[in-house]
Motif scaffolding. Structure first.
Motif, PDB file in Angstrom:
ATOM      1  N   HIS A  81       8.994  52.248  88.807  1.00  0.00           N
ATOM      2  CA  HIS A  81      10.166  51.575  88.230  1.00  0.00           C
ATOM      3  C   HIS A  81       9.750  50.287  87.526  1.00  0.00           C
ATOM      4  O   HIS A  81      10.180  50.011  86.400  1.00  0.00           O
ATOM      5  CB  HIS A  81      11.181  51.280  89.340  1.00  0.00           C
ATOM      6  CG  HIS A  81      12.287  50.374  88.911  1.00  0.00           C
ATOM      7  ND1 HIS A  81      13.379  50.806  88.202  1.00  0.00           N
ATOM      8  CD2 HIS A  81      12.452  49.030  89.063  1.00  0.00           C
ATOM      9  CE1 HIS A  81      14.168  49.789  87.943  1.00  0.00           C
ATOM     10  NE2 HIS A  81      13.639  48.696  88.456  1.00  0.00           N
ATOM     11  N   THR A  82       8.926  49.505  88.184  1.00  0.00           N
ATOM     12  CA  THR A  82       8.480  48.227  87.631  1.00  0.00           C
ATOM     13  C   THR A  82       7.654  48.427  86.361  1.00  0.00           C
ATOM     14  O   THR A  82       7.864  47.738  85.357  1.00  0.00           O
ATOM     15  CB  THR A  82       7.679  47.445  88.685  1.00  0.00           C
ATOM     16  OG1 THR A  82       8.580  47.079  89.736  1.00  0.00           O
ATOM     17  CG2 THR A  82       7.026  46.208  88.102  1.00  0.00           C
ATOM     18  N   LEU A  83       6.716  49.376  86.398  1.00  0.00           N
ATOM     19  CA  LEU A  83       5.879  49.625  85.217  1.00  0.00           C
ATOM     20  C   LEU A  83       6.733  50.053  84.028  1.00  0.00           C
ATOM     21  O   LEU A  83       6.525  49.578  82.904  1.00  0.00           O
ATOM     22  CB  LEU A  83       4.815  50.675  85.535  1.00  0.00           C
ATOM     23  CG  LEU A  83       3.760  50.270  86.554  1.00  0.00           C
ATOM     24  CD1 LEU A  83       2.832  51.437  86.864  1.00  0.00           C
ATOM     25  CD2 LEU A  83       2.970  49.061  86.078  1.00  0.00           C
ATOM     26  N   GLN A  84       7.712  50.937  84.272  1.00  0.00           N
ATOM     27  CA  GLN A  84       8.575  51.386  83.177  1.00  0.00           C
ATOM     28  C   GLN A  84       9.401  50.234  82.630  1.00  0.00           C
ATOM     29  O   GLN A  84       9.563  50.098  81.415  1.00  0.00           O
ATOM     30  CB  GLN A  84       9.480  52.528  83.626  1.00  0.00           C
ATOM     31  CG  GLN A  84      10.240  53.152  82.481  1.00  0.00           C
ATOM     32  CD  GLN A  84       9.315  53.714  81.411  1.00  0.00           C
ATOM     33  OE1 GLN A  84       8.402  54.486  81.708  1.00  0.00           O
ATOM     34  NE2 GLN A  84       9.516  53.309  80.163  1.00  0.00           N
ATOM     35  N   ALA A  85       9.922  49.396  83.509  1.00  0.00           N
ATOM     36  CA  ALA A  85      10.728  48.256  83.064  1.00  0.00           C
ATOM     37  C   ALA A  85       9.895  47.305  82.203  1.00  0.00           C
ATOM     38  O   ALA A  85      10.376  46.790  81.196  1.00  0.00           O
ATOM     39  CB  ALA A  85      11.308  47.521  84.267  1.00  0.00           C
ATOM     40  N   LEU A  86       8.650  47.064  82.583  1.00  0.00           N
ATOM     41  CA  LEU A  86       7.766  46.204  81.788  1.00  0.00           C
ATOM     42  C   LEU A  86       7.456  46.851  80.441  1.00  0.00           C
ATOM     43  O   LEU A  86       7.493  46.186  79.403  1.00  0.00           O
ATOM     44  CB  LEU A  86       6.481  45.905  82.553  1.00  0.00           C
ATOM     45  CG  LEU A  86       6.633  45.018  83.784  1.00  0.00           C
ATOM     46  CD1 LEU A  86       5.351  45.021  84.616  1.00  0.00           C
ATOM     47  CD2 LEU A  86       7.010  43.598  83.389  1.00  0.00           C
ATOM     48  N   ARG A  87       7.168  48.146  80.458  1.00  0.00           N
ATOM     49  CA  ARG A  87       6.860  48.862  79.207  1.00  0.00           C
ATOM     50  C   ARG A  87       8.057  48.890  78.268  1.00  0.00           C
ATOM     51  O   ARG A  87       7.885  48.855  77.043  1.00  0.00           O
ATOM     52  CB  ARG A  87       6.398  50.280  79.527  1.00  0.00           C
ATOM     53  CG  ARG A  87       5.052  50.335  80.200  1.00  0.00           C
ATOM     54  CD  ARG A  87       4.688  51.750  80.582  1.00  0.00           C
ATOM     55  NE  ARG A  87       3.481  51.780  81.369  1.00  0.00           N
ATOM     56  CZ  ARG A  87       3.271  52.604  82.393  1.00  0.00           C
ATOM     57  NH1 ARG A  87       4.196  53.486  82.740  1.00  0.00           N
ATOM     58  NH2 ARG A  87       2.144  52.550  83.057  1.00  0.00           N
ATOM     59  N   ASP A  88       9.262  48.976  78.841  1.00  0.00           N
ATOM     60  CA  ASP A  88      10.472  48.999  78.008  1.00  0.00           C
ATOM     61  C   ASP A  88      10.636  47.722  77.187  1.00  0.00           C
ATOM     62  O   ASP A  88      11.356  47.719  76.192  1.00  0.00           O
ATOM     63  CB  ASP A  88      11.721  49.227  78.868  1.00  0.00           C
ATOM     64  CG  ASP A  88      11.823  50.654  79.388  1.00  0.00           C
ATOM     65  OD1 ASP A  88      11.068  51.536  78.914  1.00  0.00           O
ATOM     66  OD2 ASP A  88      12.648  50.883  80.305  1.00  0.00           O
TER      67      ASP A  88
END
Length: 165
Positions: A81-88
């Motif tokens: 979840h955190t990695l996707q939020a940062l990538r977004d």
């Protein structure tokens, strides 16, 4: 590109993501996220911290936090979840769940990536902080880059820092 190693114990809230991705203005940023499951931390210390914060219901439930292998699956989901939020946000982000010795892993990740800083994003840990046994205090003696400690907050709050290193 500016590289930050981000040490966390729970998924980032939208406010946390916004804060860490805008710390350096318009610089392009890359994150290496190290996620330590809360279940691997000391239950008694977490309960004392909850009491100090007036969160008595949380203190009672600390023993229910999954530990050992049961903590890994929720940690993997939180990390994803955190990695996707940062990538977004347009940032680059990779990461891993910390199994043992988080500060030894931190030092090797900083060395291998040539990181510019370490950000420890955590909830308050009063007992550990008082004795300088929290991640940020200990990391300052292990890595040769600045260490910034921020407290994570609910989505409608802004994280607050406690200084650089």
């Amino acid at each position: 590109m500016f590289t930050s190693v981000l040490m966390i114990e729970k998924p980032l809230t939208p406010a946390d993501v916004e804060f860490v991705t805008t710390l350096h203005g318009d610089d392009r940023i890359s994150f290496v996220v190290l996620m330590q499951p809360r279940g691997k931390q000391d239950v008694l210390l977490r309960a004392i911290d909850d009491v100090a914060l007036g969160e008595f219901d949380d203190a009672v439930r600390e023993g229910e936090e999954p530990g050992g292998a049961r903590a890994e699956a929720p940690a993997e989901l939180a990390l994803a979840h955190t990695l996707q939020a940062l990538r977004d946000t347009g940032a680059q982000a990779v990461g891993q769940v910390v199994e043992d010795h988080p500060l030894d892993l931190l030092r090797s990740v900083v060395d291998e990536t040539g990181a510019d800083e370490v950000i420890v994003l955590t909830t308050p840990h009063f007992v550990e902080e008082f004795f300088h046994r929290d991640w940020a205090s200990r990391a300052r003696h292990k890595v040769g880059v600045p260490v910034l400690k921020l407290f994570s907050h609910a989505a409608d709050d802004q994280p607050q820092g406690t200084g650089g290193g």
